[in-house]
Design an enzyme around this catalytic site. Structure first.
Site, short mmCIF file in Angstrom:
data_model
loop_
_atom_site.label_atom_id
_atom_site.label_comp_id
_atom_site.label_asym_id
_atom_site.label_seq_id
_atom_site.Cartn_x
_atom_site.Cartn_y
_atom_site.Cartn_z
N HIS A 447 0.81 -1.21 0.00
CA HIS A 447 0.00 0.00 0.00
C HIS A 447 0.85 1.27 0.00
CE1 HIS A 447 0.90 -0.53 4.26
NE2 HIS A 447 0.52 0.74 4.48
N LYS A 451 6.03 5.39 -1.50
CA LYS A 451 6.90 6.25 -0.68
C LYS A 451 8.36 6.16 -1.11
CE LYS A 451 4.05 6.37 3.49
NZ LYS A 451 3.97 6.05 4.93
N HIS A 476 2.48 9.91 -3.01
CA HIS A 476 2.98 8.54 -2.97
C HIS A 476 1.94 7.51 -3.45
CE1 HIS A 476 0.93 8.12 0.99
NE2 HIS A 476 0.99 6.81 0.74
N HIS A 503 -5.80 5.90 0.69
CA HIS A 503 -5.97 7.19 1.37
C HIS A 503 -7.24 7.91 0.93
CE1 HIS A 503 -2.40 7.42 3.82
NE2 HIS A 503 -1.62 7.06 2.79
#
Length: 587
Positions: A447, A451, A476, A503
């Site tokens: 997930h 990053k 990200h 998100h």
């Protein structure tokens, strides 16, 4: 596979289709033979009727000729009567009557004469003795026929049918070498009709031209002058009068039925001496026995054909039952290949297909099926092994990518494990099947793979991010989705959805796409709950771990805002299992 599949039904019905095709072929052949035999029998019947009819008409002609010869002989007997010629020469009718009275019984009973007429030299009627008692008028044609006899001084025979039908002998009467008159002897053909009936056994009707109103209206222009038989024959004649005319139909013969008896009716036309019209001799013969014989013969043909069909079908069943049964077992076994039941296919083929006698094509087919199933089984094992290796390589790739993300972040490997396990608990509660849950287990660790593309000064910053830094951080999910984009295999495809949408918020205020409600993939909504809960309850360099109660309270408050309401309910229902995961996989 269901035993009622279309493929199986086709093979199961093979034996019946073979029997049906044989039956159709046999019925076609037998039907053709039946039709041929029927035509033959009918042809023989019609030929027999035609021969019989020709013989009967010849017999009737012979009877007419016999009457003619009889009349000619009788004329000599009549002329020999004492004083007859002298009385005619003197036109003495009283003497003629006396002579007739003396010999009337002989003329009528012994000689069979129905009528005697005498004309003088001037064609005047001197005497007319009607021995039949019918009082028929003198035929119109007699005037010129009598004149012709006087002129030629030769006898004449003619057939006249007006009110009745009779054969007539006209003879010149000589006295002292001079023709003094004409003698007419008349004999009805009714005797000939009766004689023909007695001779042949058929019923006979003598038909003569008619001037009746029915004829003028286009009806049957004849009347019955004489007939044999009773009311039944009259009924047949009436039926023929209504249905046919004096034409080619009756000349060719017709079949009629009355009181369950069959009759063949046929007419023979013969010429008359007094007109251009034709008289007719209608012959009606009972053909019930002939028709029954034909029907019985045809019935025997049908019965023997049916018996032959049954015997042939039974023989075919006896001969083909075993091979068709073996083929049926093959048909039942082959669909099991779709369920990869290779061993069952081989067992069925070995048990039912091998005949144990001389090898045949079906046994060769069975051996081929056994060989194919062995090769398919080996090939399937190879494919399974290759798939297992491929899956392992994909999972290894995911793990390494996840580790790469861990190296760039402050999160620990335990967080990845807990988050993925909690996601599986929620997925099971949401109704995902076992395979989908396993895919999510391996996709959830990806997930935060995006990053990797976030600069270290932002990613590793211990304090609060500025607005500009947070804007970069929100990139990200896009970066992670780009890294996983284009994969059409699992679990990479699910990992792409999780990385892009974990998100997003239920009320549409999340990032990066601002999706709302069920537009957010279920896997992304599940990972959002799992990720937030574990992140809140885990210690980080820049924060302390929240108490469980506080984290649960926050998730409850965010129900319908940040999180899917149904998933929040499932989270609360499965909280003991989730806490057990946190206990098991501690940092």
């Amino acid at each position: 596979m269901s035993t009622n599949s279309p493929a199986q039904r086709r093979f199961i019905s093979l034996q019946w289709r073979v029997l049906l095709l044989l039956g159709i072929g046999f019925i076609t052949i037998h039907g053709s033979y039946y039709y041929y035999q029927r035509q033959q029998l009918l042809s023989q019947y019609h030929a027999q009727q035609a021969n019989t009819f020709e013989r009967q008409t010849q017999q009737f002609e012979a009877l007419i000729n016999q009457v003619s010869h009889q009349l000619m002989r009788l004329s000599g007997v009549f002329s020999a009567l004492g004083g007859m010629n002298k009385a005619i020469a003197q036109s003495n009718t009283s003497v003629l009557d006396e002579i007739f009275e003396q010999h009337a019984s002989t003329l009528q009973l012994d000689l069979g004469i129905d009528r005697i007429m005498i004309f003088d030299r001037h064609q005047k009627l001197l005497a007319d003795w009607d021995l039949s008692g019918t009082s028929q008028p003198i035929p119109k044609a007699f005037q010129w026929q009598v004149k012709a006899v006087l002129l030629r001084e030769k006898p004449d025979l003619n057939l006249i049918c007006e009110q009745s039908c009779s054969q007539n002998a006209l003879l010149p009467i000589l006295y002292d070498g001079e023709t003094i008159g004409t003698l007419v002897l008349q004999k009805s053909l009714a005797d000939a009709v009766l004689a023909l009936h007695e001779l042949t056994g058929v019923d006979v009707a003598l038909l003569i031209p008619s001037d009746s109103e029915e004829a003028s209206n286009g009806g049957w222009a004849v009347q019955v002058a004489a007939q044999t038989g009773g009311p039944l024959i009259q009924e047949i004649i009436n039926t023929l009068q209504k249905q046919y005319g004096l034409d080619g139909h009756l000349e060719a013969g017709v079949e009629t039925t009355s009181n369950e008896h069959h009759y063949h009716s046929r007419i023979w036309h013969f010429s008359l001496s007094n007109a251009d019209d034709l008289a007719g001799l209608l012959l009606i013969s009972q053909t019930t026995t002939n028709i029954h014989t034909i029907n019985q013969s045809l019935t025997d043909i049908l019965l023997f054909g049916l018996l032959g069909l049954i015997i042939s079908e039974f023989m075919l069943v006896f001969v083909l039952w075993s091979p068709l049964s073996r083929i049926r077992h093959i048909a039942k076994a082959l669909p099991l290949l779709t369920d990869h039941a290779y061993r069952e296919v081989r067992t069925t083929v070995q048990r039912h297909v091998h005949s144990g006698l001389f090898p045949d094509e079906i046994e060769h087919l069975g051996d081929t099926i056994i060989s194919v199933t062995q090769e398919l089984e080996a090939l399937e094992e190879t494919v399974i092994e290759n798939n297992r290796a491929l899956v392992d390589s994909r999972l290894q790739l995911l793990r390494r990518l996840g580790r790469a993300a861990e190296f760039r972040d402050n999160e620990t490997g335990a967080h990845i494990i807990r988050m993925s396990r909690i996601s599986v608990v929620l997925a099971q509660a949401a109704g995902l099947d076992e395979r989908e849950c396993e895919i999510l287990l391996h996709a959830a660790p990806m997930h935060d793979i995006g990053k990797i593309g976030i600069p270290d000064h932002i990613l590793l910053k211990p304090g609060r991010l500025t607005e500009e830094e947070f804007f970069d951080m929100k990139r990200h999910p896009i970066i992670g989705a780009d890294m996983l984009n284009g994969f059409e295999v699992e679990p990479l495809r699910t990992a792409h959805a999780v990385a892009l949408t974990h998100h997003e918020k239920w009320n549409g205020t999340g990032y990066p796409l601002g999706l709302k409600g069920e537009d957010i993939p279920l896997t992304g909504r599940i990972c959002a709950v799992a990720d937030v809960f574990d992140a809140l309850t885990s210690e980080r360099p820049y924060k302390e771990a929240w108490p469980i109660e506080r984290a649960v309270d926050l998730i409850s408050k965010e129900r319908g805002k940040h999180f899917d309401p149904q998933l929040v309910d499932l989270f609360l229902d499965n909280l003991p299992n989730i806490l057990a995961i946190k206990e098991k996989y501690q940092d």
